[in-house]
Scaffold this active site. Structure first.
Site, PDB file in Angstrom:
ATOM      1  N   SER A 135       0.968  -1.276  -0.032  1.00  0.00           N
ATOM      2  CA  SER A 135      -0.005   0.002   0.066  1.00  0.00           C
ATOM      3  C   SER A 135       0.986   1.464   0.039  1.00  0.00           C
ATOM      4  CB  SER A 135      -0.835   0.068   1.244  1.00  0.00           C
ATOM      5  OG  SER A 135      -1.755   1.249   1.409  1.00  0.00           O
ATOM      6  N   LYS A 161      -1.095  -1.337  -4.378  1.00  0.00           N
ATOM      7  CA  LYS A 161      -2.383  -0.269  -4.102  1.00  0.00           C
ATOM      8  C   LYS A 161      -1.784   1.260  -3.793  1.00  0.00           C
ATOM      9  CE  LYS A 161      -4.466  -0.225   0.442  1.00  0.00           C
ATOM     10  NZ  LYS A 161      -5.225  -0.766   1.540  1.00  0.00           N
ATOM     11  N   LYS A 163      -2.855   5.022  -2.613  1.00  0.00           N
ATOM     12  CA  LYS A 163      -4.144   5.841  -1.738  1.00  0.00           C
ATOM     13  C   LYS A 163      -4.450   6.984  -2.700  1.00  0.00           C
ATOM     14  CE  LYS A 163      -3.986   3.799   2.047  1.00  0.00           C
ATOM     15  NZ  LYS A 163      -5.056   3.253   2.771  1.00  0.00           N
ATOM     16  N   ASP A 188      -7.277   2.861  -3.069  1.00  0.00           N
ATOM     17  CA  ASP A 188      -8.019   2.939  -2.002  1.00  0.00           C
ATOM     18  C   ASP A 188      -8.214   4.435  -1.341  1.00  0.00           C
ATOM     19  OD1 ASP A 188      -8.819   2.754   0.786  1.00  0.00           O
ATOM     20  OD2 ASP A 188      -7.037   1.558   1.614  1.00  0.00           O
ATOM     21  N   GLU A 213     -11.116   0.557  -3.254  1.00  0.00           N
ATOM     22  CA  GLU A 213     -11.159   0.363  -1.747  1.00  0.00           C
ATOM     23  C   GLU A 213     -12.116   1.408  -1.106  1.00  0.00           C
ATOM     24  OE1 GLU A 213      -7.899  -1.247  -0.116  1.00  0.00           O
ATOM     25  OE2 GLU A 213      -8.706  -1.052   2.044  1.00  0.00           O
ATOM     26  N   ASP A 238     -13.838  -1.762   3.245  1.00  0.00           N
ATOM     27  CA  ASP A 238     -12.813  -2.230   4.218  1.00  0.00           C
ATOM     28  C   ASP A 238     -13.409  -1.517   5.473  1.00  0.00           C
ATOM     29  OD1 ASP A 238     -10.784  -1.681   6.420  1.00  0.00           O
ATOM     30  OD2 ASP A 238      -9.291  -0.695   4.952  1.00  0.00           O
ATOM     31  N   LYS A 262      -9.399  -7.026   8.000  1.00  0.00           N
ATOM     32  CA  LYS A 262      -8.487  -6.583   8.962  1.00  0.00           C
ATOM     33  C   LYS A 262      -8.929  -6.962  10.332  1.00  0.00           C
ATOM     34  CE  LYS A 262      -7.098  -2.290   6.769  1.00  0.00           C
ATOM     35  NZ  LYS A 262      -7.374  -0.902   6.914  1.00  0.00           N
ATOM     36  N   GLY A 290      -3.748  -4.062   6.163  1.00  0.00           N
ATOM     37  CA  GLY A 290      -2.832  -3.673   7.142  1.00  0.00           C
ATOM     38  C   GLY A 290      -2.919  -2.278   7.954  1.00  0.00           C
TER      39      GLY A 290
HETATM   40  O1  OSB Z   1      -7.006   1.569   4.646  1.00  0.00           O
HETATM   41  O2  OSB Z   1      -5.923   0.018   4.416  1.00  0.00           O
HETATM   42  C1  OSB Z   1      -5.922   1.165   4.853  1.00  0.00           C
HETATM   43  C2  OSB Z   1      -2.991   2.235   6.694  1.00  0.00           C
HETATM   44  C3  OSB Z   1      -3.541   2.903   7.753  1.00  0.00           C
HETATM   45  C4  OSB Z   1      -5.072   3.149   7.841  1.00  0.00           C
HETATM   46  C5  OSB Z   1      -5.817   2.477   6.810  1.00  0.00           C
HETATM   47  C6  OSB Z   1      -5.124   1.551   6.013  1.00  0.00           C
HETATM   48  C7  OSB Z   1      -3.711   1.669   5.917  1.00  0.00           C
HETATM   49  C8  OSB Z   1      -3.078   1.049   4.661  1.00  0.00           C
HETATM   50  C9  OSB Z   1      -1.795   0.584   5.123  1.00  0.00           C
HETATM   51  O3  OSB Z   1      -3.520   1.113   3.590  1.00  0.00           O
HETATM   52  C10 OSB Z   1      -1.500  -0.732   4.721  1.00  0.00           C
HETATM   53  C11 OSB Z   1      -0.026  -1.327   5.431  1.00  0.00           C
HETATM   54  O4  OSB Z   1      -0.226  -1.644   6.661  1.00  0.00           O
HETATM   55  O5  OSB Z   1       0.888  -1.641   4.492  1.00  0.00           O
HETATM   56 MG    MG Z   2      -8.353   0.284   3.274  1.00  0.00          MG
END
Ligand code: OSB
Ligand code: MG
Length: 374
Positions: A135, A161, A163, A188, A213, A238, A262, A290
């Site tokens: 991510s 992925k 953001k 995401d 996402e 999510d 998660k 994560g």
């Molecule tokens: O939405 O997946 C998410 C990190 C913090 C809060 C929300 C998210 C995330 C990530 C990080 O996308 C994923 C990772 O831990 O590598």
């Molecule tokens: Mg997410």
């Protein structure tokens, strides 16, 4: 196994590089660790609540207080045969899933150590190797992002992925696709869009994304079901999936075609397994999300990802992507085909670095019971 005491501690850990989502930028994490003391065995787990109530209403201070005043007292002095029997003991507390997950997962850890079994087997895992993706947060420039993607692809990660948020989306996705037409790519939004953005969201269909996402509100299922009917791209939920009933509603309404699991958001391994099993029954693939975990949470994510319906690469990446030095050893590493192999060693297969944890701890409290009881 009897729960004799619960220790909570807070660590401060700077991130190697800031991580930015549509709800803000983090430079480090306040990490809450839970240790369950059970008749000579210790179980460890990590609470994934953030520094502020931005991903969800939970944050480190609500988790700390909820564990100290309600969850730990509800468990201390109680005995259990299997960790999956423990969520019932905490069910009087409404919500606070990340706090509950940290406590329940520490008990799973203790259970696996007591039974001298690999945690992944105790959870019902069958895959011996899990597929890893990354991510990548919002960067200061498009060039920075492309450079990061290049590095992660070279390391072998199977899915990228990124953001997204208004102003950092279609242009960015177009540049990525232009350079890498074939990679497994997803995005995401962490709830950054509204149904009125439909025309804009339709443009995401041009990029052959594996999924988008959580485009809409963090607590919504119905509006996502309307949006999914308008998009070619699969929606993955999510934030909206906080329990198996939410997954059931989302599947029945057609609100998504993929679900992110998660364990913290779902309140522990037991509910995470229930969501996994439900999705499997309905042929909805899942993957492991994560929350910028240290090696303790990461090791738990790896164990969970061995369940058979984890069919898509998860956000389970190497320790060194986030931490200068992780608090477990060996550090979590991903091999070049973008996989992590699980071992038959008891527990998680990763050891706690106690000295480093002591050094990073800024506060700690041990709850021994007989105070408030739930
Ligand atoms: O939405 O997946 C998410 C990190 C913090 C809060 C929300 C998210 C995330 C990530 C990080 O996308 C994923 C990772 O831990 O590598
Ligand atoms: Mg997410």
């Amino acid at each position: 196994m009897k729960v004799e005491a619960v220790t909570i501690r807070e660590l401060r850990m700077p991130l190697k590089h800031f991580f930015e989502t549509s709800f803000g930028r983090s430079e480090g994490r306040r990490v809450l660790l839970v240790t369950a003391h059970c008749e000579g065995v210790e179980g460890w787990a990590e609470c994934v609540a953030g520094d502020g109530p931005f991903f969800s209403y939970e944050w480190i201070e609500t988790a700390w207080a909820t564990i100290r005043d309600f969850l730990a007292p509800a468990l201390i002095g109680k005995s259990f045969a299997r960790a999956k029997d423990t969520p019932a003991l905490m069910s009087r507390v409404r919500g606070h899933n990340m706090a509950k997950a940290a406590v329940e997962n520490a008990l799973w850890d203790a259970d696996a150590r007591t039974k001298q079994q690999p945690l992944w087997k105790l959870l019902g895992g069958t895959l011996k190797e899990i597929a890893c993706g990354v991510s990548i947060g919002i960067q200061n420039s498009h060039e920075h992002l492309l450079k990061k993607i290049e590095t992660e692809l070279a390391a072998g990660y199977q899915r990228i992925k990124v953001k997204v948020k208004p102003g950092w989306d279609v242009e960015v996705l177009a540049k990525i696709r232009q350079r890498w037409p074939k990679i497994l790519l997803s995005c995401d939004a962490n709830s950054a869009y509204r149904p009125t953005d439909l025309d804009h969201l339709r443009k995401f269909d041009n990029f052959n994304l594996l999924m988008i996402e959580q485009p809409l509100w963090d607590d919504d299922i119905f509006q996502h079901s309307k949006l999914q009917k308008e998009l070619k791209t699969s929606i993955c939920l999510d934030e909206s999936i906080r329990q198996a009933r939410d997954a059931e509603a989302a599947i029945a309404l057609g609100a998504c075609r993929i679900i992110n699991i998660k364990v913290g958001r779902l309140g522990g391994f037991t509910e995470a397994i229930a969501v996994h099993d439900l999705c499997r029954k309905h042929s909805i693939p899942v993957w492991c999300g994560g929350m910028l975990e240290t090696g303790i949470g990461r090791a738990h994510n790896i164990a969970l990802s061995t369940l058979p319906n984890f069919r898509l690469p998860g956000d389970v990446s190497a320790s060194k992507r986030y931490w200068i030095e992780d608090i477990v050893e060996p550090e979590i590493e991903v091999s070049p085909p973008g996989t992590i192999a699980v071992q038959d060693t008891p527990g998680t297969g990763y050891e706690i670095k106690r000295h480093l944890i002591e050094k990073l701890t800024v506060r700690t409290e041990t709850i021994r019971g007989s105070a408030a009881s739930v």
